[in-house]
Design a protein around this motif. Structure first.
Motif, PDB file in Angstrom:
ATOM      1  N   ILE A 257      26.926 -71.842  16.668  1.00 63.22           N
ATOM      2  CA  ILE A 257      26.264 -71.247  17.830  1.00 63.22           C
ATOM      3  C   ILE A 257      24.763 -71.139  17.582  1.00 63.22           C
ATOM      4  CG2 ILE A 257      26.051 -69.158  19.236  1.00 63.22           C
ATOM      5  CD1 ILE A 257      29.077 -68.717  18.753  1.00 63.22           C
ATOM      6  N   GLU A 258      24.379 -70.703  16.402  1.00 60.38           N
ATOM      7  CA  GLU A 258      22.956 -70.573  16.081  1.00 60.38           C
ATOM      8  C   GLU A 258      22.250 -71.926  16.138  1.00 60.38           C
ATOM      9  OE1 GLU A 258      23.178 -68.679  12.314  1.00 60.38           O
ATOM     10  OE2 GLU A 258      23.333 -66.644  13.144  1.00 60.38           O
ATOM     11  N   ARG A 259      22.935 -72.982  15.736  1.00 60.18           N
ATOM     12  CA  ARG A 259      22.352 -74.329  15.834  1.00 60.18           C
ATOM     13  C   ARG A 259      22.149 -74.724  17.290  1.00 60.18           C
ATOM     14  NH1 ARG A 259      24.529 -79.118  16.797  1.00 60.18           N
ATOM     15  NH2 ARG A 259      26.687 -78.444  16.414  1.00 60.18           N
TER      16      ARG A 259
ATOM     17  N   THR B 297      36.871 -73.511  18.308  1.00 64.80           N
ATOM     18  CA  THR B 297      36.369 -74.837  17.954  1.00 64.80           C
ATOM     19  C   THR B 297      36.370 -75.756  19.158  1.00 64.80           C
ATOM     20  OG1 THR B 297      37.042 -74.677  15.637  1.00 64.80           O
ATOM     21  CG2 THR B 297      36.806 -76.893  16.549  1.00 64.80           C
ATOM     22  N   ASP B 298      37.441 -75.737  19.935  1.00 68.22           N
ATOM     23  CA  ASP B 298      37.538 -76.613  21.102  1.00 68.22           C
ATOM     24  C   ASP B 298      36.483 -76.257  22.146  1.00 68.22           C
ATOM     25  OD1 ASP B 298      39.247 -78.725  22.567  1.00 68.22           O
ATOM     26  OD2 ASP B 298      39.159 -77.085  24.018  1.00 68.22           O
TER      27      ASP B 298
ATOM     28  N   ILE C  58      17.464 -74.585  28.642  1.00 68.66           N
ATOM     29  CA  ILE C  58      17.875 -73.206  28.894  1.00 68.66           C
ATOM     30  C   ILE C  58      19.403 -73.202  28.993  1.00 68.66           C
ATOM     31  CG2 ILE C  58      17.729 -71.207  30.433  1.00 68.66           C
ATOM     32  CD1 ILE C  58      15.122 -72.388  31.532  1.00 68.66           C
ATOM     33  N   VAL C  59      20.039 -72.236  28.352  1.00 65.27           N
ATOM     34  CA  VAL C  59      21.484 -72.049  28.473  1.00 65.27           C
ATOM     35  C   VAL C  59      21.727 -70.613  28.919  1.00 65.27           C
ATOM     36  CG1 VAL C  59      23.708 -72.023  27.293  1.00 65.27           C
ATOM     37  CG2 VAL C  59      22.008 -73.782  26.717  1.00 65.27           C
TER      38      VAL C  59
ATOM     39  N   ASP D 298      28.894 -77.948  23.033  1.00 60.93           N
ATOM     40  CA  ASP D 298      27.967 -78.801  22.279  1.00 60.93           C
ATOM     41  C   ASP D 298      27.756 -80.121  23.024  1.00 60.93           C
ATOM     42  OD1 ASP D 298      26.610 -80.314  20.301  1.00 60.93           O
ATOM     43  OD2 ASP D 298      27.674 -79.303  18.687  1.00 60.93           O
ATOM     44  N   HIS D 299      28.839 -80.725  23.486  1.00 59.10           N
ATOM     45  CA  HIS D 299      28.749 -82.000  24.205  1.00 59.10           C
ATOM     46  C   HIS D 299      27.922 -81.852  25.478  1.00 59.10           C
ATOM     47  CE1 HIS D 299      30.197 -84.946  27.232  1.00 59.10           C
ATOM     48  NE2 HIS D 299      30.127 -85.778  26.214  1.00 59.10           N
TER      49      HIS D 299
END
Length: 236
Positions: A98-100, A56-57, A73-74, A63-64
């Protein structure tokens, strides 16, 4: 954007305090060694019980960084999961998360030594990803200029404001750039370790994560003293 800007292989890059790398010219965010599921893997193998919050962390920070940069691109430079069973043990909440993050973006998974490829999550799965003038892979080979990799979890010790601090760091020389581990429960390898001192060129530098971000000569012994007024954007 908060971070440390520099040039590497004629690419303008920014090291972020989190340990991620931002390539504005390609709208590309690069992270390495998330080691998701490490606490689950340790418990599964009969080790110490760690608070199971690292996934989660780590995903919160990722996400941030994605939202702050607006990355299109990631690139994950391998060892995204602590082992392949950790991917299977991923909770539905984390899998959906992750999918989001992947939705609407090009997502590249580089194979690591812990996880050959998270095949069930979609995206592109490669041993190396070429985006000139840079080459992305998990473990540095030094075979070409502009190589960006992870694997070693580098950290460096520096004397800063009267204290000796150890932080994860980016290491760079003229040929290669090694990212710190991004995962919450990942350890680190000191830059003075022979595995790194024999690989990195004599004029290699370390960019320390956290705040403030500073670039210093790569520590190969005693902790060097950081600049009194470190710059947050100091291209070479």
């Amino acid at each position: 954007m908060e971070g440390y800007a520099f040039e590497f292989a004629q690419a303008q890059l920014t090291a972020l305090p989190s340990g991620a790398l931002w390539w504005h010219g390609r709208q590309c965010l690069i992270v390495s060694d998330l080691h998701l599921g490490k606490s689950e893997r340790i418990a599964r193998r009969g080790g110490s019980l760690l608070p199971p919050y690292e996934t989660t962390d780590t995903l919160t920070r990722l996400d941030h960084d994605i939202m702050t940069t607006g990355a299109r691109i990631v690139v994950c430079l391998g060892d995204t999961f602590d082992d392949m069973d950790s991917e299977q043990a991923l909770s539905e909440e984390h899998r959906t998360w992750i999918e989001r993050l992947m939705a609407g973006r090009r997502w590249v998974w580089i194979a690591g030594n812990h996880d050959p490829a998270p095949l069930e999550l979609g995206g592109t799965h490669l041993d190396a990803f070429y985006e000139p003038p840079l080459i992305f892979r998990h473990i540095a080979t030094g075979s070409a200029r502009g190589e960006v990799s992870g694997h070693y979890h580098p950290k460096a010790r520096v004397a800063l404001q009267g204290r000796s601090l150890s932080r994860p760091c980016f290491l760079r020389d003229e040929m290669r750039l090694i990212l710190p581990a991004y995962g919450t429960y990942t350890g680190g390898l000191r830059s003075s370790d022979a595995a790194l001192t024999t690989m990195m060129e004599p004029r290699a530098t370390a960019i320390l994560t956290g705040t403030p971000m500073v670039e210093i000569p790569m520590p190969r012994g005693a902790a060097p003293t950081a600049p009194q007024r470190p710059s947050l954007a100091q291209p070479r």
